[in-house]
Design a protein around this motif. Structure first.
Motif, PDB file in Angstrom:
ATOM      1  N   UNK A  83      41.265  34.656 -22.545  1.00 35.36           N
ATOM      2  CA  UNK A  83      39.965  34.036 -22.794  1.00 35.36           C
ATOM      3  C   UNK A  83      39.191  34.687 -23.918  1.00 35.36           C
ATOM      4  N   UNK A  84      39.599  35.908 -24.335  1.00 32.89           N
ATOM      5  CA  UNK A  84      38.929  36.577 -25.457  1.00 32.89           C
ATOM      6  C   UNK A  84      39.243  35.859 -26.771  1.00 32.89           C
ATOM      7  N   UNK A  85      38.283  35.886 -27.670  1.00 31.61           N
ATOM      8  CA  UNK A  85      38.485  35.323 -29.004  1.00 31.61           C
ATOM      9  C   UNK A  85      38.995  36.403 -29.944  1.00 31.61           C
ATOM     10  N   UNK A  86      39.900  36.022 -30.837  1.00 29.97           N
ATOM     11  CA  UNK A  86      40.473  36.977 -31.787  1.00 29.97           C
ATOM     12  C   UNK A  86      40.409  36.400 -33.196  1.00 29.97           C
ATOM     13  N   UNK A  87      40.451  37.294 -34.185  1.00 31.74           N
ATOM     14  CA  UNK A  87      40.387  36.882 -35.575  1.00 31.74           C
ATOM     15  C   UNK A  87      41.743  36.484 -36.140  1.00 31.74           C
ATOM     16  N   UNK A  88      41.705  35.945 -37.346  1.00 28.10           N
ATOM     17  CA  UNK A  88      42.930  35.502 -38.026  1.00 28.10           C
ATOM     18  C   UNK A  88      43.883  36.657 -38.259  1.00 28.10           C
ATOM     19  N   UNK A  89      43.350  37.878 -38.411  1.00 30.64           N
ATOM     20  CA  UNK A  89      44.225  39.034 -38.642  1.00 30.64           C
ATOM     21  C   UNK A  89      45.108  39.321 -37.435  1.00 30.64           C
ATOM     22  N   UNK A  90      44.583  39.081 -36.237  1.00 32.37           N
ATOM     23  CA  UNK A  90      45.377  39.253 -35.019  1.00 32.37           C
ATOM     24  C   UNK A  90      46.477  38.194 -34.973  1.00 32.37           C
ATOM     25  N   UNK A  91      46.116  36.964 -35.258  1.00 31.68           N
ATOM     26  CA  UNK A  91      47.108  35.881 -35.294  1.00 31.68           C
ATOM     27  C   UNK A  91      48.217  36.199 -36.291  1.00 31.68           C
ATOM     28  N   UNK A  92      47.837  36.652 -37.479  1.00 38.05           N
ATOM     29  CA  UNK A  92      48.823  36.970 -38.504  1.00 38.05           C
ATOM     30  C   UNK A  92      49.746  38.100 -38.060  1.00 38.05           C
ATOM     31  N   UNK A 143      39.475  31.442 -36.043  1.00 36.96           N
ATOM     32  CA  UNK A 143      39.198  31.999 -34.715  1.00 36.96           C
ATOM     33  C   UNK A 143      40.223  31.445 -33.717  1.00 36.96           C
ATOM     34  N   UNK A 144      40.825  32.352 -32.959  1.00 38.91           N
ATOM     35  CA  UNK A 144      41.824  31.973 -31.964  1.00 38.91           C
ATOM     36  C   UNK A 144      41.418  32.500 -30.595  1.00 38.91           C
ATOM     37  N   UNK A 145      41.910  31.870 -29.560  1.00 36.36           N
ATOM     38  CA  UNK A 145      41.716  32.371 -28.204  1.00 36.36           C
ATOM     39  C   UNK A 145      43.032  32.970 -27.712  1.00 36.36           C
ATOM     40  N   UNK A 146      42.935  34.181 -27.152  1.00 40.00           N
ATOM     41  CA  UNK A 146      44.108  34.776 -26.520  1.00 40.00           C
ATOM     42  C   UNK A 146      44.208  34.189 -25.114  1.00 40.00           C
ATOM     43  N   UNK A 147      45.279  33.474 -24.830  1.00 39.15           N
ATOM     44  CA  UNK A 147      45.445  32.796 -23.549  1.00 39.15           C
ATOM     45  C   UNK A 147      46.072  33.688 -22.493  1.00 39.15           C
TER      46      UNK A 147
END
Length: 206
Positions: free
Chosen positions: A28-37, A84-88
């Motif tokens: 449920x936490x939101x993460x930045x594009x750097x985490x996704x990358x 912005x991404x959500x960690x599921x």
């Protein structure tokens, strides 16, 4: 809401002996594009679609409450908006709900199976108990529950059940059609009563 970043993770790891990703970032936490990358580059993805990513290496193996099979889970991300991404959490292949939270409690099930795509609310999967009993559990603006609204936190006083897999005497007073108990809706079933039903059937499958 705080946006989790790689820099934040590194800082957290420096201050904690167990600075793992799952200690730093919760479902449920939101993460930045750097985490996704970062997670995109770790390994070839297990699943990847527009706005959806599952990391290639399994995090764990556990019982799937939908398929009732032992399956792998994967770190999963879903895009919320640009950058912005959500960690599921650690989800089964192709899914967006955290496997641990879904099987830990009824509240966890209601919370992690909440999902809206655009203006459409996606129905929750059937709730399955350890003895094989299953039932549709729904709540939100479209269902007979209290409060009658979409609640991402899963905090309801009552929910709407439907089409149980077998006769459950505790639920009979709530059935709309008492002549067709396995093919009817059960509106406004108190959450506390549903917890009792789950315990009668051995607890949540998982």
């Amino acid at each position: 809401m705080e946006i989790k970043t790689m820099a934040g993770w590194h800082e957290f790891a420096e201050k904690n002996s167990n600075g793992s990703w799952d200690k730093y970032c919760k479902p449920g936490d939101l993460v930045g594009e750097d985490v996704y990358d970062y997670f995109l580059d770790v390994l070839p993805p297990r699943s990847m679609e527009r706005g959806y990513l599952q990391v290639g290496e399994p995090h764990s193996h556990q019982a799937n409450i939908i398929t009732r099979k032992w399956q792998a889970t994967y770190a999963t991300f879903r895009r919320v908006e640009k950058g912005i991404w959500m960690y599921c959490g650690n989800c089964f292949a192709g899914m967006t709900w955290d496997a641990d939270a879904a099987s830990s409690s009824l509240e966890g099930f209601l919370k992690v199976t909440y999902r809206i795509e655009g203006s459409q609310r996606i129905c929750r999967p059937r709730l399955v108990c350890k003895d094989g009993f299953s039932v549709s559990v729904q709540a939100g603006e479209d269902f007979q529950c209290a409060p009658r609204e979409h609640r991402p936190d899963g905090d309801y006083e009552s929910v709407e059940l439907g089409n149980p897999s077998g006769l459950e005497e505790l639920l009979v007073p709530y059935a709309e059609d008492k002549d067709n108990l396995l093919k009817t809706a059960y509106p406004y079933v108190p959450v506390e009563l549903l917890k009792v039903v789950i315990e009668v059937h051995g607890g949540l499958y998982g």
